[in-house]
Each structure stands twice: as structure tokens, then as C-alpha cells.
Scaffold this motif. Structure first.
Motif, short mmCIF file in Angstrom:
data_model
loop_
_atom_site.label_atom_id
_atom_site.label_comp_id
_atom_site.label_asym_id
_atom_site.label_seq_id
_atom_site.Cartn_x
_atom_site.Cartn_y
_atom_site.Cartn_z
N ASP A 83 0.89 -1.27 0.06
CA ASP A 83 -0.09 -0.26 -0.04
C ASP A 83 0.68 1.34 -0.14
O ASP A 83 0.79 2.12 -0.61
N HIS A 84 1.76 1.28 0.93
CA HIS A 84 2.61 2.58 0.91
C HIS A 84 3.50 2.90 -0.24
O HIS A 84 3.67 3.79 -0.68
N VAL A 85 4.07 1.79 -0.75
CA VAL A 85 4.97 1.76 -1.90
C VAL A 85 4.06 2.35 -2.89
O VAL A 85 4.42 3.12 -3.63
N LYS A 86 2.86 1.72 -3.19
CA LYS A 86 2.05 2.18 -4.30
C LYS A 86 1.79 3.68 -4.23
O LYS A 86 1.71 4.54 -4.78
N ARG B 105 9.05 5.57 4.82
CA ARG B 105 10.02 4.89 5.92
C ARG B 105 9.18 4.13 6.60
O ARG B 105 9.76 3.22 6.91
N ARG B 106 7.86 4.25 6.83
CA ARG B 106 6.99 3.33 7.16
C ARG B 106 7.02 1.83 6.47
O ARG B 106 7.04 0.71 7.21
N ALA B 107 7.21 1.97 5.26
CA ALA B 107 7.15 0.90 4.34
C ALA B 107 8.54 0.23 4.86
O ALA B 107 8.49 -1.00 4.70
N MET B 108 9.67 0.82 4.76
CA MET B 108 11.03 0.46 5.03
C MET B 108 11.13 -0.33 6.35
O MET B 108 11.78 -1.23 6.48
N VAL B 109 10.42 0.38 7.39
CA VAL B 109 10.35 -0.30 8.69
C VAL B 109 9.65 -1.60 8.56
O VAL B 109 10.35 -2.62 9.36
N ALA C 280 14.43 5.21 -3.87
CA ALA C 280 15.77 4.89 -3.50
C ALA C 280 16.66 5.68 -2.57
O ALA C 280 17.30 5.46 -1.77
N LYS C 281 16.50 7.07 -3.06
CA LYS C 281 17.22 8.14 -2.58
C LYS C 281 16.83 8.23 -0.71
O LYS C 281 17.67 8.29 0.02
N GLU C 282 15.63 8.18 -0.69
CA GLU C 282 14.93 8.19 0.81
C GLU C 282 15.46 6.94 1.51
O GLU C 282 15.57 7.06 2.59
N GLU C 283 15.50 5.87 0.78
CA GLU C 283 15.90 4.64 1.67
C GLU C 283 17.31 4.79 2.07
O GLU C 283 17.53 4.48 3.11
N GLU C 284 18.27 5.35 1.00
CA GLU C 284 19.56 5.59 1.52
C GLU C 284 19.64 6.60 2.87
O GLU C 284 20.35 6.22 3.74
N LYS C 285 18.78 7.61 2.81
CA LYS C 285 18.97 8.37 3.97
C LYS C 285 18.24 7.80 5.22
O LYS C 285 19.02 8.08 6.09
N PHE C 286 17.29 6.84 5.00
CA PHE C 286 16.68 6.53 6.13
C PHE C 286 17.72 5.27 6.68
O PHE C 286 17.68 4.96 7.82
#
Ligand code: SER
Length: 555
Positions: free
Chosen positions: A246-249, A275-279, A309-315
Motif C-alpha cells: 500500500d505505502h509503496v504504491k 519510511r514506514r514501508a521500510m520499517v 531509493a534516495k529516501e531509502e539511503e537516507k533512512f
């Protein structure tokens, strides 16, 4: 029947009945600063109900039909169940003074039962004797004539009255269609305009606004158990997978409509979703992104521009810092550990499971019962944090703070004074509609029907500078929400607040004096206005109909 076919069927059905097909508007509303995202199909059509625009002139007909991209973040806690989503598509039919209840109900019934062959469970009609709005006998009679055996329930205002999308706007009673116990189609009879003062005035152009969530409809059409089994998802099995999907979509769709992750406004909502999706995810979100693109290929043009992807790196870096902290925790009791882990989650975004895993990797052993006990303490403390963080993220939306350096904080306090100054000079109808604060300047969008004269600008500036010179204390208090409302504190419109809220006051507040400014806000602020220097309005301009923007600085 695949989703593509259902969309097409819906559009064609209404086109055949005199509706013009209009494309979905962007998820970022164009002329509606009152909301972050498009949450309903009717949003792009608001001016046709209020009489500001003429549908026949623009569309050549009074009736239109759409498949609208929508984002709703109000139900985020429910995402992961069988029916709630952050991003969804809404099938909608609209009439701006073209036809009324009889046709709207007839079309809906026909589409459901004949076109899709679905069986209606029951329908609901509006009746709320306390509201002062008459019961909808007309709809009841129409349903009875069309489908004599149908079960009709009466629902009150909280269920069967829709709108407005913002603090003011078109709204009205609804009749709703339920299938297998789930609300599927909402038919709104827009007949009122709710004013900011809460008054219901007759609407200039009475109209129809219907909305049906495509994903929920597909569950019925495709005879599935939940939305994740439809062809718009990948049959996610557990809650975590569902939340990630859901969050990625939602993120991919937001980015495709121009949003980028940031610390304020809609960018902040996007950041939280990623970030919630990543958690919840152990892997990179790349496969999920590709899945979304594949599912919607040929229907929507989607491009995430590498933003996720950029946000994934930051997080990841944030998490690395967090992991170092988890590795250093010491505790005497499990209760103490639970509390510490809740703090860490709150401050650094490391969730419970990740923390426990890190500790186990370090060689610490917990029994199952111990983990349950720690989780209980964690949940209790995390809930407390969440309520507070809601307050402060509200403050963040409202203050629109980009960073917390000294100059930015000063601009934030000046921002509160500016709102109060505008109200003092122009009246209390001035309401904030958006803001952005950086170290260079502050910016506020507000409701006002005219261009400010030089004299008015001067008066506002003088008012603010007078309050700065007066050296007023700035104080924060936590108050029950109802009390803060009663005191007339400015609140972010459309926002949901917890029972306890944080309010910033400027100036003394006692029986003799009212504070010069009161706002729901999470801060931060200076402690006395004399720290601000001198206030200057740089620019005043129009943002959209009825909304003005001021840019100002402190020197
Ligand atoms: N505006 C109504 C809704 O969003 C019907 O379209 O449910």
C-alpha cells in the motif's frame, strides 16, 4: 473481469447516459490549498457546485464521469486490513444541476445489478432528527419503486452525510449501497454549502456526486476475500506485506504527480509513507516499485525518479545511527528496557522488532514471555509518544518548519504574530491555509478575498512590530483539546487532533487579558518576542481564488 474492464465499463455506462468522460485530476489539488491531497472525485469539480464555473460552458454538458486517483491518510492505522488503502481509485459520476435523486439512484442500481450482476445487500438513507436536516424520504421512495424487495436502513449524519472536503464547501445527505456488509457506493446529494461558521446554506447549483472505490468494487466483481487478491495487488498475505504494498504504491503515485520527500506538508507525508514501508520491509523497495509500475502499465504513467531509493539511503543512515544506540542500551528491569526502546523508536525510527533482533544478535537471550512483557511496556509508552508526536507533527505541518536553526525558529514565532496581526487588521475571517518557513524568510497562505492595500500591509506590519517591541512571553501549554478550542486557539484545518494538544500563547493570558496569539502548534518558538528584531512584509500576492500569500522577513 479485470480492473481495466471495470473502469471502462463504468465510464461507458455513464457516457451512454449523457455524461462526458473527464480525466483524473492530479493527486496534488491545483486550486485547493485547503487539503494536501485529492481525497475525492468531486474535488476538481467544486467550482461547478458553487456556481463559480459553468459546466455546460466548460464540458458542453451538466454531467460528467471520472476515474479519480485519490490519497487518504486519515485511515492509515487501518491499512493492512481487508478494505482500507492509502491510495485508491474512485469511480465517480457527477451532475451539476442536470439531474437529481431519481436518475442518480436508478443509474447506480442499474450499473450494480445489471451491468455487473452484483447483488445489493442493503442500502442506507439519511435520517438524523437531531441535525435539523430533513430525513431523506424521497430517496427511500425511489429505492422502493426501483427495487421493492430491497432492505433500506436509516443512518445518521455521521454515516450518511458527506463533506465538505475542507472547512467549508459543498455537502449533503447521501444514500449508500452495501454489498456483503461493505459500503461500496456513496451517492451524495450536494444541496448545502457549509460555511466556515458552520452554517448550512442552500447551494447555488444542487448536484450529484457519487463515488465508488474501485479496489473495493473489484473484491466483489472478482469474488475475492480482500483487496490484495484483486488484480491491482499481488496477493499479499500478511499485514506487513500489505502495508508495504500500500505505502509503496501510494508513494509511487505521489512522486509521479510531482511530490518529493521533505520535512513539511505533503513531502513529509510521503517521507513517512516510504519510511514506514521500510520499517516493515527487510529488503529494498525496488521490487515493489517495479510491481506497481507493472500493474498500472498502460493505465497510468508512473515514474518514481529514483526518489524512493534516495529516501531509502537516507533512512538507512538514520537506522545505522539508531542501531549504534540500541547496542549500547543498559537496563535493570524489563520495564526500563521497554521504555527505552519506545524512546528509541520515537526518536530514531527503530521499531520494536528490529531493536530486539539487534539485542539478540549481541547475544542477549529473551524468553517468549519476556518479549511479550517488554512489548507491553513498549506499546504503552509508544502510544504516549505517538499522541505527542501527532501534536508536534501537526505543528510541523502548520509551522512548515524546514529546519530548526535559530533564525528559522524566530521566523516561526513571527509567523504566529503575522496570523494574529492579519486577523487584527482584516478580521477573524482570515484563516491560515498553508505555510513554509526557512531561515531566509517566512511565507503564509491565507483566506482573504481581496488584494491587501498598502495601508493594510502597513497596519499589519506595525501591529507585529508593536508586539515584538512589547517583549511578550511565548509559552507552551498542553491542554485538553476541547478547552483549547473553547479558548479560540487557531487550529490546522481538516486535521485530527488527539485529546491533549499543545498550544502556544504569545502574551499574558489571564482574566483581564487575552493572549495576542493562540495556536495549536508543536513548536519550537523563541521564549520572548523581543528576540525577533524587526518585521517586514516583502510581498503580497494571489495564490488562487480567495487565497493570498505573504512573504516576510525579520531583520
Ligand atoms: N464525495 C463522496 C466520497 O468521496 C462521493 O464521491 O465518498
Amino acid at each position: 473481469m479485470e480492473s481495466n474492464e471495470v473502469r471502462k465499463k463504468f465510464l461507458k455506462f455513464f457516457e451512454k447516459r449523457g455524461h462526458k468522460i473527464i480525466p483524473s485530476s492530479s493527486l496534488v489539488p491545483e486550486n485547493d490549498p485547503s487539503v494536501f491531497f485529492t481525497t475525492a472525485g468531486m474535488q476538481q469539480f467544486k467550482p461547478y457546485y458553487t456556481g463559480e464555473k459553468d459546466a455546460e460552458e466548460d464540458f458542453g454538458t451538466k454531467n460528467v464521469v471520472t476515474v479519480q486517483k485519490c490519497v487518504r491518510t486519515s485511515d492509515i492505522e487501518e491499512v493492512g486490513d481487508d478494505t482500507h488503502l492509502t491510495f485508491f481509485e474512485m469511480l465517480g459520476s457527477f451532475s451539476f444541476g442536470g439531474y437529481w435523486k431519481k436518475e442518480a439512484i436508478k443509474y447506480a442500481h442499474e450499473f450494480m445489478t445489471k451491468e455487473l450482476g452484483l447483488e445489493i445487500d442493503f442500502v442506507s438513507v439519511f435520517r438524523d432528527d437531531e441535525s435539523g436536516i430533513p430525513a431523506d424520504e424521497e430517496s427511500r421512495e425511489i429505492w422502493k419503486t426501483i427495487d421493492p424487495g430491497l432492505k433500506i436502513k436509516e443512518h445518521k449524519k455521521e454515516d450518511n452525510f458527506w463533506g465538505p472536503t475542507g472547512e467549508e464547501g459543498p455537502c449533503g445527505p447521501t444514500t449508500e449501497i452495501y454489498i456483503n456488509g461493505v459500503e461500496i457506493w456513496n451517492i451524495v446529494f450536494n444541496e448545502f454549502y457549509k460555511t466556515k461558521e458552520g452554517e448550512y446554506k442552500p447551494l447555488k447549483t444542487k448536484g450529484i456526486d457519487t463515488g465508488m472505490g474501485l479496489e473495493r468494487l473489484l473484491v466483489q466483481v472478482q469474488r475475492k476475500k480482500n483487496i490484495y487478491q484483486t488484480d491491482l495487488y499481488n496477493n499479499e498475505k500478511n499485514e506487513k506485506e500489505r502495508i508495504i504494498a500500500d505505502h509503496v504504491k501510494a508513494s509511487v503515485f505521489m512522486i509521479s504527480d510531482g511530490v518529493t520527500p521533505s520535512n513539511t506538508g505533503r513531502g513529509y507525508i510521503l517521507r513517512r509513507l516510504i519510511r514506514r514501508a521500510m520499517v516493515f520491509s527487510k529488503n529494498s523497495l525496488e521490487d515493489q516499485i517495479n510491481m506497481v509500475k507493472k500493474i498500472y502499465k498502460g493505465t497510468y504513467i508512473l515514474e518514481d525518479r529514483g526518489e524512493i531509493a534516495k529516501e531509502e539511503e537516507k533512512f538507512k543512515q538514520v537506522i545505522a545511527t539508531g542501531a549504534a544506540v540500541v547496542n549500547k542500551i543498559v537496563w535493570d528491569t524489563l520495564e526500563e528496557l521497554g521504555k527505552k526502546l519506545a524512546n528509541i523508536h520515537q526518536e530514531l525510527g527503530i521499531n520494536f522488532e528490529l531493536s530486539i533482533e539487534l539485542l539478540q544478535k549481541k547475544g542477549i537471550k529473551f524468553t517468549e514471555q519476556e518479549i511479550i512483557d517488554i512489548k507491553k511496556i513498549f506499546d504503552e509508552n509508544f502510544k504516549k509518544h505517538q499522541d505527542l508526536s501527532r501534536v508536534s507533527s501537526m505543528g510541523m505541518f502548520k509551522g512548515g518548519l524546514v529546519n530548526h536553526n535559530e533564525k528559522t525558529i524566530k521566523h516561526h514565532t513571527a509567523h504566529h504574530l503575522l496570523l494574529a496581526g492579519l486577523q487584527a487588521v482584516l478580521g477573524n475571517g482570515v484563516k491560515q491555509r498553508g505555510s513554509n518557513i526557512t531561515e531566509e524568510r517566512l511565507r503564509m497562505d491565507f483566506l482573504c478575498g481581496h488584494k491587501l492595500t498598502d495601508d493594510e500591509k502597513k497596519k499589519v506590519e506595525d501591529w507585529v512590530n508593536e508586539k515584538i517591541k512589547a517583549g511578550l512571553d511565548v509559552t507552551r501549554r498542553e491542554l485538553p483539546k476541547h478547552l483549547a478550542e473553547k479558548m479560540g486557539a487557531e487550529m490546522e484545518f481538516g486535521a485530527k487532533y488527539p485529546d491533549t494538544v499543545s498550544v502556544y500563547f504569545i502574551g499574558p493570558l489571564n482574566k483581564e487579558h487575552d493572549a495576542v496569539s493562540k495556536e495549536f502548534c508543536g513548536g519550537p518558538h523563541v521564549s520572548n518576542t523581543k528576540e525577533l528584531g524587526s518585521f517586514k512584509i516583502l510581498k503580497e500576492e494571489a495564490v488562487s481564488f480567495g487565497v493570498r500569500r505573504i512573504k516576510a522577513i525579520l531583520r
